[in-house]
Write an enzyme that holds these catalytic residues in place. Structure first.
Site, mmCIF file in Angstrom:
data_model
loop_
_atom_site.group_PDB
_atom_site.id
_atom_site.type_symbol
_atom_site.label_atom_id
_atom_site.label_comp_id
_atom_site.label_asym_id
_atom_site.label_seq_id
_atom_site.Cartn_x
_atom_site.Cartn_y
_atom_site.Cartn_z
ATOM 1 N N ASN A 1 0.870 -1.183 0.000
ATOM 2 C CA ASN A 1 0.000 0.000 0.000
ATOM 3 C C ASN A 1 0.906 1.231 0.000
ATOM 4 O O ASN A 1 1.544 1.527 1.000
ATOM 5 C CB ASN A 1 -0.887 -0.039 1.256
ATOM 6 C CG ASN A 1 -1.678 1.244 1.445
ATOM 7 O OD1 ASN A 1 -1.756 2.086 0.550
ATOM 8 N ND2 ASN A 1 -2.272 1.400 2.622
ATOM 9 N N TRP A 2 0.946 1.898 -1.139
ATOM 10 C CA TRP A 2 1.858 3.040 -1.265
ATOM 11 C C TRP A 2 1.307 4.323 -0.643
ATOM 12 O O TRP A 2 1.999 5.333 -0.595
ATOM 13 C CB TRP A 2 2.197 3.276 -2.746
ATOM 14 C CG TRP A 2 3.284 2.365 -3.247
ATOM 15 C CD1 TRP A 2 3.770 1.248 -2.627
ATOM 16 C CD2 TRP A 2 4.032 2.509 -4.461
ATOM 17 N NE1 TRP A 2 4.768 0.680 -3.382
ATOM 18 C CE2 TRP A 2 4.957 1.430 -4.518
ATOM 19 C CE3 TRP A 2 4.011 3.427 -5.507
ATOM 20 C CZ2 TRP A 2 5.853 1.263 -5.576
ATOM 21 C CZ3 TRP A 2 4.894 3.254 -6.564
ATOM 22 C CH2 TRP A 2 5.806 2.190 -6.591
ATOM 23 N N LYS A 3 0.027 4.286 -0.252
ATOM 24 C CA LYS A 3 -0.587 5.472 0.365
ATOM 25 C C LYS A 3 -0.393 6.683 -0.559
ATOM 26 O O LYS A 3 -0.468 6.530 -1.771
ATOM 27 C CB LYS A 3 -0.039 5.684 1.779
ATOM 28 C CG LYS A 3 -0.147 4.400 2.605
ATOM 29 C CD LYS A 3 0.138 4.561 4.062
ATOM 30 C CE LYS A 3 -0.011 3.211 4.754
ATOM 31 N NZ LYS A 3 0.140 3.283 6.202
ATOM 32 N N HIS B 1 -9.368 1.227 5.496
ATOM 33 C CA HIS B 1 -8.054 1.450 6.125
ATOM 34 C C HIS B 1 -8.227 2.442 7.284
ATOM 35 O O HIS B 1 -8.995 3.390 7.179
ATOM 36 C CB HIS B 1 -7.059 1.994 5.095
ATOM 37 C CG HIS B 1 -5.656 1.976 5.605
ATOM 38 N ND1 HIS B 1 -5.204 2.905 6.508
ATOM 39 C CD2 HIS B 1 -4.620 1.134 5.372
ATOM 40 C CE1 HIS B 1 -3.941 2.629 6.809
ATOM 41 N NE2 HIS B 1 -3.566 1.559 6.129
ATOM 42 N N GLU C 1 -6.505 4.806 8.285
ATOM 43 C CA GLU C 1 -6.231 6.217 7.964
ATOM 44 C C GLU C 1 -7.451 6.867 7.331
ATOM 45 O O GLU C 1 -7.629 8.085 7.436
ATOM 46 C CB GLU C 1 -5.003 6.307 7.045
ATOM 47 C CG GLU C 1 -3.725 6.017 7.830
ATOM 48 C CD GLU C 1 -2.557 5.522 6.995
ATOM 49 O OE1 GLU C 1 -2.594 5.631 5.758
ATOM 50 O OE2 GLU C 1 -1.599 5.002 7.598
ATOM 51 N N GLU D 1 -5.095 -4.821 11.015
ATOM 52 C CA GLU D 1 -4.032 -3.820 11.149
ATOM 53 C C GLU D 1 -4.252 -3.021 12.434
ATOM 54 O O GLU D 1 -5.051 -2.080 12.451
ATOM 55 C CB GLU D 1 -4.070 -2.846 9.963
ATOM 56 C CG GLU D 1 -3.814 -3.505 8.625
ATOM 57 C CD GLU D 1 -3.278 -2.493 7.624
ATOM 58 O OE1 GLU D 1 -2.173 -2.716 7.126
ATOM 59 O OE2 GLU D 1 -3.946 -1.475 7.378
ATOM 60 N N GLY E 1 3.001 2.149 10.708
ATOM 61 C CA GLY E 1 4.007 3.196 10.513
ATOM 62 C C GLY E 1 4.805 3.529 11.762
ATOM 63 O O GLY E 1 5.515 4.526 11.804
ATOM 64 N N SER F 1 3.684 -2.224 10.276
ATOM 65 C CA SER F 1 5.140 -2.297 10.471
ATOM 66 C C SER F 1 5.751 -3.634 10.079
ATOM 67 O O SER F 1 6.744 -4.069 10.683
ATOM 68 C CB SER F 1 5.511 -1.923 11.913
ATOM 69 O OG SER F 1 5.180 -0.565 12.169
ATOM 70 N N GLY G 1 2.923 -1.259 4.230
ATOM 71 C CA GLY G 1 2.969 0.151 3.851
ATOM 72 C C GLY G 1 4.381 0.569 3.492
ATOM 73 O O GLY G 1 4.866 0.351 2.384
ATOM 74 N N GLY G 2 5.079 1.175 4.454
ATOM 75 C CA GLY G 2 6.388 1.765 4.210
ATOM 76 C C GLY G 2 7.373 0.856 3.487
ATOM 77 O O GLY G 2 8.073 1.292 2.562
HETATM 78 P P1 PGA Z 1 3.116 0.192 7.537
HETATM 79 O O1 PGA Z 1 1.620 0.434 6.986
HETATM 80 O O2 PGA Z 1 3.575 -1.119 6.955
HETATM 81 O O3 PGA Z 1 3.890 1.365 7.030
HETATM 82 O O4 PGA Z 1 3.000 0.121 9.017
HETATM 83 C C1 PGA Z 1 0.716 -0.630 6.885
HETATM 84 C C2 PGA Z 1 -0.603 -0.135 6.355
HETATM 85 O O5 PGA Z 1 -1.038 0.958 6.727
HETATM 86 O O6 PGA Z 1 -1.258 -0.836 5.558
#
Ligand code: PGA
Length: 248
Positions: free
Chosen positions: A11-13, A94, A96, A164, A170, A209, A230-231
């Site tokens: 997930n590149w956000k 998600h 966020e 999650e 993150g 993470s 994510g990251g």
């Molecule tokens: P992260 O993000 O791997 O950077 O913690 C995961 C996500 O939000 O899907």
């Protein structure tokens, strides 16, 4: 989509530009050697069409969709639009978006159902905040969140669930293995209660993470069918070792 295959989704956000097609190419080259694992990437919507044209083995997905097929919703994208752009699925719910855009469980269920109606897959995210975890309510909270977010057509051929924990996203913090396993077991029970026998084979990903150092340990846990990353998905050097850890 089967439980026999692992599923690693990046997930590149709100990151990425056309030039990052080179990252897609590098990931694609790297996964050619891996077996037993499905790999997908969710770039920002601006890159879906270009990435979908380039990608061969990697499924390209969106990070969200609107519940309606069309209409007066400035700035939003519908499931049929995402499909036309080349997306095969979208993430919904998600944290966020739940936190930043005030999306409710009912909204998330409607978005997932809209994806099914358009012939797309969905990755439905659930997870507790640190306050809920510290209060000892994590399992009750997350299973209820899932029950209320499940679309009426939930089935293993198009729906994936992602656990999650909000406090792990993150932050570099991950739950104890036993806590991940306990949550996934509880989500499995909820899926079977709500969906029936099909709930046994809906994949449940872990996200929060995940990185090359912890992926192998998390991916072997019972009922962990893969990871939402994510990251560490932004670079081939950090994403490919996670895919390798999932290969079977
Ligand atoms: P992260 O993000 O791997 O950077 O913690 C995961 C996500 O939000 O899907």
């Amino acid at each position: 989509m089967t439980l026999n295959r692992s599923y690693i989704v990046g997930n590149w956000k709100m990151n990425g530009a056309l030039a990052d097609g080179a990252v897609l190419d590098a990931i694609e080259a790297g996964i050619a050697e891996q077996s037993g694992v499905d790999v997908a990437l969710c770039p920002p919507a601006t890159l879906i069409a270009a990435f979908a044209q380039k990608a061969k083995a990697i499924g390209i997905g969106a990070q969200d969709c609107h519940a309606a097929p069309s209409g007066a919703h400035t700035g939003c994208l519908s499931a049929p639009m995402l499909k036309e752009a080349g997306a095969r699925f979208a993430i919904v719910g998600h944290s966020e978006r739940r936190a930043g855009q005030g999306e409710s469980n009912t909204d998330v269920a409607a978005k997932a159902q809209a994806l099914f109606n358009a012939g797309l897959g969905a990755i439905l995210c659930v997870g507790e905040t640190l306050a809920e975890r510290d209060a000892g309510n994590a399992i009750a909270f997350v299973t209820q969140q899932l029950a209320e977010s499940l679309p009426i057509s939930a089935a293993p051929d198009w729906l994936t669930v992602a656990y999650e924990p909000v406090w792990a996203i993150g932050t570099g913090r991950v739950p104890q293995d036993a806590d991940i396993a306990a949550m996934h077991a509880a989500l499995r029970v909820t899926l079977v209660e709500r969906v029936g026998e099909g709930g046994q084979s809906i994949r449940i990903l872990y996200g929060g993470s995940v990185n090359p150092a912890n992926a192998a340990q998390i991916l072997v846990l019972t009922d962990v069918g893969g990871a939402l990353v994510g990251g560490a998905s932004l670079k081939a050097e950090t994403f490919l070792p996670i895919v390798a850890a999932a290969a079977r």
